[in-house]
Design a protein around this motif. Sequence first.
Motif, mmCIF file in Angstrom:
data_model
loop_
_atom_site.group_PDB
_atom_site.id
_atom_site.type_symbol
_atom_site.label_atom_id
_atom_site.label_comp_id
_atom_site.label_asym_id
_atom_site.label_seq_id
_atom_site.Cartn_x
_atom_site.Cartn_y
_atom_site.Cartn_z
ATOM 1 N N TRP A 85 1.435 99.776 90.415
ATOM 2 C CA TRP A 85 1.090 100.429 91.684
ATOM 3 C C TRP A 85 -0.339 100.010 92.059
ATOM 4 O O TRP A 85 -1.158 99.723 91.176
ATOM 5 C CB TRP A 85 1.114 101.954 91.524
ATOM 6 C CG TRP A 85 2.470 102.553 91.290
ATOM 7 C CD1 TRP A 85 3.591 101.918 90.827
ATOM 8 C CD2 TRP A 85 2.829 103.923 91.484
ATOM 9 N NE1 TRP A 85 4.628 102.809 90.720
ATOM 10 C CE2 TRP A 85 4.196 104.048 91.119
ATOM 11 C CE3 TRP A 85 2.147 105.062 91.923
ATOM 12 C CZ2 TRP A 85 4.874 105.272 91.190
ATOM 13 C CZ3 TRP A 85 2.819 106.285 91.992
ATOM 14 C CH2 TRP A 85 4.169 106.371 91.636
ATOM 15 N N SER A 143 -1.176 93.988 102.087
ATOM 16 C CA SER A 143 0.181 94.577 102.015
ATOM 17 C C SER A 143 1.242 93.494 101.972
ATOM 18 O O SER A 143 2.212 93.585 101.214
ATOM 19 C CB SER A 143 0.479 95.462 103.223
ATOM 20 O OG SER A 143 -0.509 96.410 103.371
ATOM 21 N N LEU A 194 1.261 91.934 98.586
ATOM 22 C CA LEU A 194 1.854 92.831 97.582
ATOM 23 C C LEU A 194 3.373 92.909 97.744
ATOM 24 O O LEU A 194 4.106 93.057 96.759
ATOM 25 C CB LEU A 194 1.220 94.225 97.661
ATOM 26 C CG LEU A 194 -0.290 94.276 97.370
ATOM 27 C CD1 LEU A 194 -0.814 95.706 97.458
ATOM 28 C CD2 LEU A 194 -0.613 93.694 95.996
ATOM 29 N N ALA A 195 3.834 92.781 98.997
ATOM 30 C CA ALA A 195 5.291 92.796 99.247
ATOM 31 C C ALA A 195 5.978 91.632 98.536
ATOM 32 O O ALA A 195 7.129 91.752 98.100
ATOM 33 C CB ALA A 195 5.564 92.751 100.743
ATOM 34 N N LEU A 221 6.300 95.243 96.147
ATOM 35 C CA LEU A 221 5.647 96.534 96.396
ATOM 36 C C LEU A 221 5.698 96.900 97.879
ATOM 37 O O LEU A 221 5.434 96.058 98.742
ATOM 38 C CB LEU A 221 4.188 96.496 95.929
ATOM 39 C CG LEU A 221 3.955 96.231 94.442
ATOM 40 C CD1 LEU A 221 2.464 96.271 94.119
ATOM 41 C CD2 LEU A 221 4.699 97.234 93.559
ATOM 42 N N VAL A 222 6.001 98.172 98.126
ATOM 43 C CA VAL A 222 6.020 98.710 99.486
ATOM 44 C C VAL A 222 4.718 99.469 99.696
ATOM 45 O O VAL A 222 4.365 100.318 98.874
ATOM 46 C CB VAL A 222 7.204 99.694 99.651
ATOM 47 C CG1 VAL A 222 7.167 100.374 100.997
ATOM 48 C CG2 VAL A 222 8.507 98.975 99.413
ATOM 49 N N THR A 223 4.012 99.170 100.770
ATOM 50 C CA THR A 223 2.717 99.827 101.022
ATOM 51 C C THR A 223 2.860 100.902 102.084
ATOM 52 O O THR A 223 3.437 100.669 103.147
ATOM 53 C CB THR A 223 1.672 98.791 101.479
ATOM 54 O OG1 THR A 223 1.486 97.853 100.416
ATOM 55 C CG2 THR A 223 0.342 99.446 101.819
ATOM 56 N N GLU A 224 2.327 102.079 101.784
ATOM 57 C CA GLU A 224 2.278 103.171 102.770
ATOM 58 C C GLU A 224 0.825 103.589 102.952
ATOM 59 O O GLU A 224 0.069 103.639 101.966
ATOM 60 C CB GLU A 224 3.018 104.397 102.252
ATOM 61 C CG GLU A 224 4.501 104.292 102.126
ATOM 62 C CD GLU A 224 4.989 105.504 101.362
ATOM 63 O OE1 GLU A 224 5.492 106.436 102.000
ATOM 64 O OE2 GLU A 224 4.833 105.531 100.136
ATOM 65 N N TYR A 271 -4.355 103.688 100.966
ATOM 66 C CA TYR A 271 -3.068 102.976 100.938
ATOM 67 C C TYR A 271 -2.516 103.008 99.516
ATOM 68 O O TYR A 271 -3.264 102.793 98.544
ATOM 69 C CB TYR A 271 -3.244 101.519 101.344
ATOM 70 C CG TYR A 271 -3.735 101.334 102.763
ATOM 71 C CD1 TYR A 271 -2.838 101.133 103.803
ATOM 72 C CD2 TYR A 271 -5.096 101.373 103.053
ATOM 73 C CE1 TYR A 271 -3.283 100.964 105.118
ATOM 74 C CE2 TYR A 271 -5.553 101.205 104.360
ATOM 75 C CZ TYR A 271 -4.648 101.005 105.374
ATOM 76 O OH TYR A 271 -5.101 100.838 106.665
ATOM 77 N N SER A 304 0.625 101.307 97.239
ATOM 78 C CA SER A 304 1.699 100.312 97.169
ATOM 79 C C SER A 304 2.472 100.546 95.875
ATOM 80 O O SER A 304 1.872 100.631 94.792
ATOM 81 C CB SER A 304 1.114 98.898 97.165
ATOM 82 O OG SER A 304 0.218 98.744 98.238
ATOM 83 N N ARG A 305 3.807 100.666 96.031
ATOM 84 C CA ARG A 305 4.652 100.975 94.866
ATOM 85 C C ARG A 305 5.961 100.209 94.959
ATOM 86 O O ARG A 305 6.367 99.800 96.058
ATOM 87 C CB ARG A 305 5.017 102.468 94.860
ATOM 88 C CG ARG A 305 3.886 103.399 94.624
ATOM 89 C CD ARG A 305 4.319 104.843 94.793
ATOM 90 N NE ARG A 305 4.492 105.207 96.194
ATOM 91 C CZ ARG A 305 4.960 106.367 96.623
ATOM 92 N NH1 ARG A 305 5.328 107.291 95.755
ATOM 93 N NH2 ARG A 305 5.078 106.625 97.908
#
Length: 288
Positions: free
Chosen positions: A194, A209, A212-213, A217-220, A266, A268-269
């Motif tokens: 994460w 982001s 990381l994708a 990883l999905v970033t919120e 932010y 990212s997970r």
Amino acid sequence: MSGSDAETGKADFSHIYDRPDPRDYFRTLSRYDYEIPQRAQPVFETIFSALQADGGEPLRALDLCCSYGVNAALLRCGLHLDDLVKRYAGPELADLSADEMYMADKDYYADRVLPDAVHVSGLDVAANAVAYACRVGLLDNGWAENLEDGKPSTELARELDLVDVVITTGGIGYITERTLGQVVRTRPGRPAPWVAAFVLRQFSYEAISAELAQHGLVTEQLHGVSFPQRRFASDSERDAAMRAVSERGLDPSEHEETGRYYADFYLSRPRDAAAREPVDSLLAAVAP
Ligand SMILES: C[S@@+](CC[C@H](N)C(=O)[O-])C[C@H]1O[C@@H](n2cnc3c(N)ncnc32)[C@H](O)[C@@H]1O
């Protein structure tokens, strides 16, 4: 304060980033009410708990742009940033040599590190700062490497394979997707770590982001709250920040216009973790 960065408009504090001990860092930044590590502490702790809920081995965090181990002191020793400001910027220890400061800090942190403290390693270009944080026991491991310019050493790469969560305060802008893209890697048999990042509102997090994708990883972004980082050091810093956030389509009136930098958060997970609980709900109890 000496000069400012032409691209970001931020004051240049590089002269305090790599001193033999943290006193100049705290003396200087406390003048501008530097507070982001304290604001970040409950957020990071909530994230650690969410990760630890999955059980298994003790958690391993990597602090990017770790400096003298400020985040580690708050997270591993239960200290408040004010304790550190009082210690390093106050008069009591001002006359100690760097070696004497190190001896005093070694005992100070040994007395305070929590029995179940999270494992924190650190990465920063400032070799003296990283070495200090390791020697006094704040960081379990540290690396002075610049991943904007190069590849991780073998030793750092070994740690990157083990890290559960990457944290950062005050670092994005100095580091970009070049660093994050190398720190976060897809590992055999386990997802990428994460990434929990506080980012000044003047910086876009889009390129990071997107990088990381690539690693699943999905970033919120945490909505509804921005976190004060520090007071502006000059009118020109303020003007540059106001301009930069406005250019990003953000309204500075309740934030930068009040005289401070503000950071957004932010997380990212991996997709399944993000789907289980959105960041706004995960952090509802700690977002002011
Ligand atoms: C504002 S300080 C933040 C330090 C700490 N995280 C805190 O919140 O107190 C920025 C840090 O970024 C580090 N830094 C700058 N460029 C870097 C790079 N390319 N890679 C790693 N660290 C870098 C500096 O040495 C400095 O310690």
